[in-house]
Design an enzyme around this catalytic site. Structure first.
Site, mmCIF file in Angstrom:
data_model
loop_
_atom_site.group_PDB
_atom_site.id
_atom_site.type_symbol
_atom_site.label_atom_id
_atom_site.label_comp_id
_atom_site.label_asym_id
_atom_site.label_seq_id
_atom_site.Cartn_x
_atom_site.Cartn_y
_atom_site.Cartn_z
ATOM 1 N N CYS A 116 0.797 -18.871 -7.731
ATOM 2 C CA CYS A 116 0.004 -17.985 -8.589
ATOM 3 C C CYS A 116 0.189 -18.486 -9.960
ATOM 4 C CB CYS A 116 0.612 -16.509 -8.389
ATOM 5 S SG CYS A 116 0.465 -16.151 -6.751
ATOM 6 N N HIS A 257 -0.560 -12.030 -14.639
ATOM 7 C CA HIS A 257 -0.956 -12.370 -13.167
ATOM 8 C C HIS A 257 -1.050 -10.880 -12.462
ATOM 9 C CE1 HIS A 257 -1.177 -13.478 -9.064
ATOM 10 N NE2 HIS A 257 0.140 -13.416 -8.901
ATOM 11 N N ASN A 287 -4.566 -9.292 -5.802
ATOM 12 C CA ASN A 287 -3.868 -10.579 -6.183
ATOM 13 C C ASN A 287 -4.903 -11.751 -5.579
ATOM 14 O OD1 ASN A 287 -2.208 -12.766 -6.542
ATOM 15 N ND2 ASN A 287 -0.353 -11.805 -5.827
HETATM 16 N N1 COA Z 1 0.660 0.598 4.415
HETATM 17 C C1 COA Z 1 1.525 1.771 4.768
HETATM 18 N N2 COA Z 1 2.840 1.586 4.854
HETATM 19 C C2 COA Z 1 3.730 0.384 4.497
HETATM 20 C C3 COA Z 1 2.775 -0.758 4.473
HETATM 21 C C4 COA Z 1 1.414 -0.760 4.278
HETATM 22 N N3 COA Z 1 0.595 -1.590 4.135
HETATM 23 N N4 COA Z 1 3.501 -1.813 4.314
HETATM 24 C C5 COA Z 1 4.904 -1.376 4.154
HETATM 25 N N5 COA Z 1 5.008 0.250 4.699
HETATM 26 C C6 COA Z 1 5.763 0.908 4.825
HETATM 27 C C7 COA Z 1 7.253 0.411 5.501
HETATM 28 O O1 COA Z 1 7.345 0.203 6.763
HETATM 29 C C8 COA Z 1 8.240 1.211 4.880
HETATM 30 O O2 COA Z 1 8.544 2.276 5.711
HETATM 31 P P1 COA Z 1 9.942 2.696 6.028
HETATM 32 O O3 COA Z 1 10.435 3.402 4.835
HETATM 33 O O4 COA Z 1 9.602 4.030 6.876
HETATM 34 O O5 COA Z 1 10.658 1.796 6.602
HETATM 35 C C9 COA Z 1 7.779 1.850 3.320
HETATM 36 O O6 COA Z 1 6.309 1.570 3.650
HETATM 37 C C10 COA Z 1 8.208 1.018 2.453
HETATM 38 O O7 COA Z 1 7.958 -0.484 2.568
HETATM 39 P P2 COA Z 1 8.485 -1.420 1.458
HETATM 40 O O8 COA Z 1 8.378 -2.990 2.241
HETATM 41 O O9 COA Z 1 9.766 -1.136 0.906
HETATM 42 O O10 COA Z 1 7.304 -1.353 0.422
HETATM 43 P P3 COA Z 1 7.277 -1.592 -1.070
HETATM 44 O O11 COA Z 1 7.424 -0.458 -2.027
HETATM 45 O O12 COA Z 1 8.495 -2.822 -1.260
HETATM 46 O O13 COA Z 1 5.770 -2.317 -1.009
HETATM 47 C C11 COA Z 1 4.767 -4.320 -1.241
HETATM 48 C C12 COA Z 1 5.353 -3.242 -0.309
HETATM 49 C C13 COA Z 1 4.407 -5.651 -0.395
HETATM 50 C C14 COA Z 1 3.421 -3.821 -1.846
HETATM 51 C C15 COA Z 1 5.636 -4.886 -2.374
HETATM 52 O O14 COA Z 1 6.898 -5.284 -1.794
HETATM 53 C C16 COA Z 1 5.176 -5.859 -3.359
HETATM 54 O O15 COA Z 1 4.365 -5.767 -3.758
HETATM 55 N N6 COA Z 1 5.918 -6.885 -3.105
HETATM 56 C C17 COA Z 1 5.822 -7.954 -4.155
HETATM 57 C C18 COA Z 1 4.672 -8.939 -3.277
HETATM 58 C C19 COA Z 1 3.976 -9.905 -4.208
HETATM 59 O O16 COA Z 1 3.708 -9.589 -5.438
HETATM 60 N N7 COA Z 1 3.578 -11.356 -3.707
HETATM 61 C C20 COA Z 1 2.826 -12.007 -4.459
HETATM 62 C C21 COA Z 1 3.680 -12.696 -5.440
HETATM 63 S S1 COA Z 1 2.652 -13.614 -6.243
#
Ligand code: COA
Length: 330
Positions: A116, A257, A287
């Site tokens: 990215c 980004h 993204n």
């Molecule tokens: N839909 C619904 N629920 C979801 C889900 C989805 N797509 N993905 C995860 N969950 C649930 C999880 O199971 C968890 O449930 P629990 O609390 O019962 O265990 C809860 O939502 C929170 O999960 P978590 O992984 O902590 O979510 P988050 O707030 O971290 O969001 C992302 C997940 C992926 C959106 C976030 O971590 C993120 O954006 N990370 C950066 C990724 C990124 O930018 N990558 C590219 C880099 S260039």
């Protein structure tokens, strides 16, 4: 001190027509519209059609950038394509773009692999060739078809990514005080496993087993990447401001980004930027990795959100782990 300024003489972007909404994803994985919007800010993404690929998206974005620069493709001196979804391992997508643009001169063309952060790595590279006087016009492209490496059974990743391309013609200017005034490139190689496509390279070549184990898809530790991203985006932004003695008042626009709305808001708020000084289009495209910054840059310029005389900062981070920023006096 560079002899020439590296200025943006034209930008362009291209998004495929097909839309993938949060509602569509609800039918594929256990997720819902409200969760996706609240956690990421994404409403829909674009997906390449069957006849589209990274090079065809790159071609449209490049044509639009060349039109905006009023420059015939033949006058380009170098092509750099930033992508993590190249047409194929070799030859490079940049060489294919050289062919698709119909360029007859045997100019250099290569791909840039910094995920990215790739477009800003490529922009920094172009700036060196231009500042030294080696080249007058460099075509810098960020293009991705992430839908080809996203696992649509994995709700932790498939909600985030989309396809698209953005491009800029970077040209020499006699005034070295104009254009790219500072940049930062960074990497933290020990974070590589947090975001990777494990198979398809020399370590795990394609095999029936690698396909069966779904190792050709993007794997991500979302929580760890999130923490790193907020910290790194804030620090990169701070250093980009310090490099040119800028404040949140003197910067016209931050073009980040488009990684996750919460990450962008958190980093820019910490550095004192009001929301109207931060360009956002993640709601429409998700993204798009290396394409994200140049698409946002092109839209910002075309919408008049920044223009000649303004200071802007572009900032990105991604797999590698990598990060990069560029501070421009337009
Ligand atoms: N839909 C619904 N629920 C979801 C889900 C989805 N797509 N993905 C995860 N969950 C649930 C999880 O199971 C968890 O449930 P629990 O609390 O019962 O265990 C809860 O939502 C929170 O999960 P978590 O992984 O902590 O979510 P988050 O707030 O971290 O969001 C992302 C997940 C992926 C959106 C976030 O971590 C993120 O954006 N990370 C950066 C990724 C990124 O930018 N990558 C590219 C880099 S260039």
């Amino acid at each position: 001190m560079p002899r020439f300024g590296a200025v943006l003489s034209g930008t362009g972007s291209f998004l495929p027509e097909r839309r993938l909404t949060n509602g569509d994803l609800e039918k594929l994985v256990d997720t819902n519209n409200e969760w996706i919007i609240q956690r990421t800010g994404i409403h829909e993404r674009r997906l390449a059609g069957p006849s589209e690929s990274t090079a065809t998206l790159a071609l449209e974005a490049a044509r639009r950038a060349l039109d905006a620069a009023r420059l015939p493709a033949e006058q380009i001196d170098l092509i750099i394509v930033a992508t993590l979804t190249p047409e194929m391992p070799t030859p490079s997508t940049a060489c294919m773009l050289h062919h698709l643009l119909g360029i007859q001169r045997p100019i250099g063309a290569f791909d840039m692999g910094a995920a990215c952060s790739g477009f800003l790595y490529a922009l920094a590279t172009a700036t060196q060739f231009i500042g030294s006087g080696s080249y007058r016009h460099v075509l810098v492209v960020g293009a991705e078809t992430l839908s080809r490496v996203v696992d649509y059974t994995d709700r932790g990743t498939c909600i985030l990514f989309g396809d698209g391309a953005g491009a800029a013609v970077v040209s020499a200017c006699d005034n070295p005080q104009r254009g790219v005034r500072a940049f930062e490139l960074g990497a933290k190689g020990d974070g590589g496993t947090l975001l990777s496509i494990p198979a398809g390279g020399s370590r795990v070549p394609a095999s029936a087993v690698s396909v069966e184990n779904r190792l050709h898809y993007l794997k991500m530790n979302g929580r760890e990447v999130y923490k790193f991203a907020v910290h790194q985006m804030t620090m990169s932004l701070q250093r980009a401001m310090e490099a040119c003695s800028l404040t949140s008042q003197s910067v016209r626009l931050v073009v980040p980004h488009q990684v996750n709305l919460r990450i962008i808001n958190s980093a820019t708020e910490k550095m004192g930027f009001p929301r109207d000084k931060v360009f956002i289009n993640i709601d429409r495209y998700g993204n798009t990795s290396a394409a994200s910054v140049p698409i946002a840059l092109d839209e910002a310029i075309r919408q008049g959100r920044c223009g000649p005389g303004d200071w802007i900062i572009m900032v990105a981070f991604g797999a590698g782990l990598t990060w990069a920023s560029a501070t421009l006096h337009l």
